[in-house]
Design an enzyme around this catalytic site. Sequence first.
Site, PDB file in Angstrom:
ATOM      1  N   SER A 138       1.085  -1.364   0.022  1.00 42.15           N
ATOM      2  CA  SER A 138      -0.282   0.286   0.194  1.00 42.15           C
ATOM      3  C   SER A 138       1.149   1.582   0.054  1.00 42.15           C
ATOM      4  O   SER A 138       1.460   1.302   0.909  1.00 42.15           O
ATOM      5  CB  SER A 138      -0.331  -0.364   1.230  1.00 42.15           C
ATOM      6  OG  SER A 138      -1.353   1.075   1.747  1.00 42.15           O
ATOM      7  N   LYS A 180       1.527  -2.413   6.304  1.00 43.50           N
ATOM      8  CA  LYS A 180       2.664  -2.477   4.845  1.00 43.50           C
ATOM      9  C   LYS A 180       3.584  -2.125   5.276  1.00 43.50           C
ATOM     10  O   LYS A 180       4.809  -2.805   3.804  1.00 43.50           O
ATOM     11  CB  LYS A 180       1.980  -1.460   4.283  1.00 43.50           C
ATOM     12  CG  LYS A 180       0.261  -2.287   4.369  1.00 43.50           C
ATOM     13  CD  LYS A 180       0.025  -3.811   3.414  1.00 43.50           C
ATOM     14  CE  LYS A 180      -1.567  -4.226   2.992  1.00 43.50           C
ATOM     15  NZ  LYS A 180      -1.641  -5.302   2.300  1.00 43.50           N
TER      16      LYS A 180
END
Length: 235
Positions: A134, A161
């Site tokens: 992300s 992430k």
Amino acid sequence: MSNFSTALVTGANKGIGRHIAQQLAAAGLQVYVGSRNLANGSAAAAEIGSGARAIQLDVTDQASIDAAAAAVPSLDVLVNNAGIIVDGAAPPDATLDAFRRTYETNLFAVLAVTNAFLPALRRSPNPRIVNISSGTGSLTWSAEGRQFQTGGGGAAYRSSKTALNALTLFYAQALPDFRVNALAPGLRRTDLNPRAAAADGDPAEAAEAAVRLALLPADGPTGGFHHYDGTLAPW
């Protein structure tokens, strides 16, 4: 695409994962549609067509992972797509349980699934691993206030992430014969959370970027954090 024949996508019964599976199948690969619920995976595979096959795979259950790995003798492409958002709290309010649950799926599961499928991937002359990350995992963009929100909101998801990006780099360094990359897919219309559900972004566009990384040539990049537009995202 003759250099690639098989792929597995986790969390592939819906959202970006389903589009990735569909596009890989359209490219001529036999695609294992990984789904925690086999019925949902079977429905998605039936819609994708003859190039897709459902496989039960709960990425947080080691027994499920081992059973899936035992059923896949060889593999060219692994796409670690499954991910969750538990809450959007900043660290003062985020609970330890929220962090643990988020990391269990977004980080630890990637480690478990990747390691379980490494024997199958090593049988491929062109092993590829794509981790769906992300842009909110970019520390650079977070510091600039460019991604998601400032003030540490969504800390569990965003930091998971960031850690996934690091894990991607470490796998690339440890597996020089592989191409291992992470993708920032952009905000897409999925059921990940209410913000994503209201988004305008087409999940098929993000899937196209993932498929490009999945089918990289032998001299393609590895150990990178790639934006869906083809540029490198900052760590």
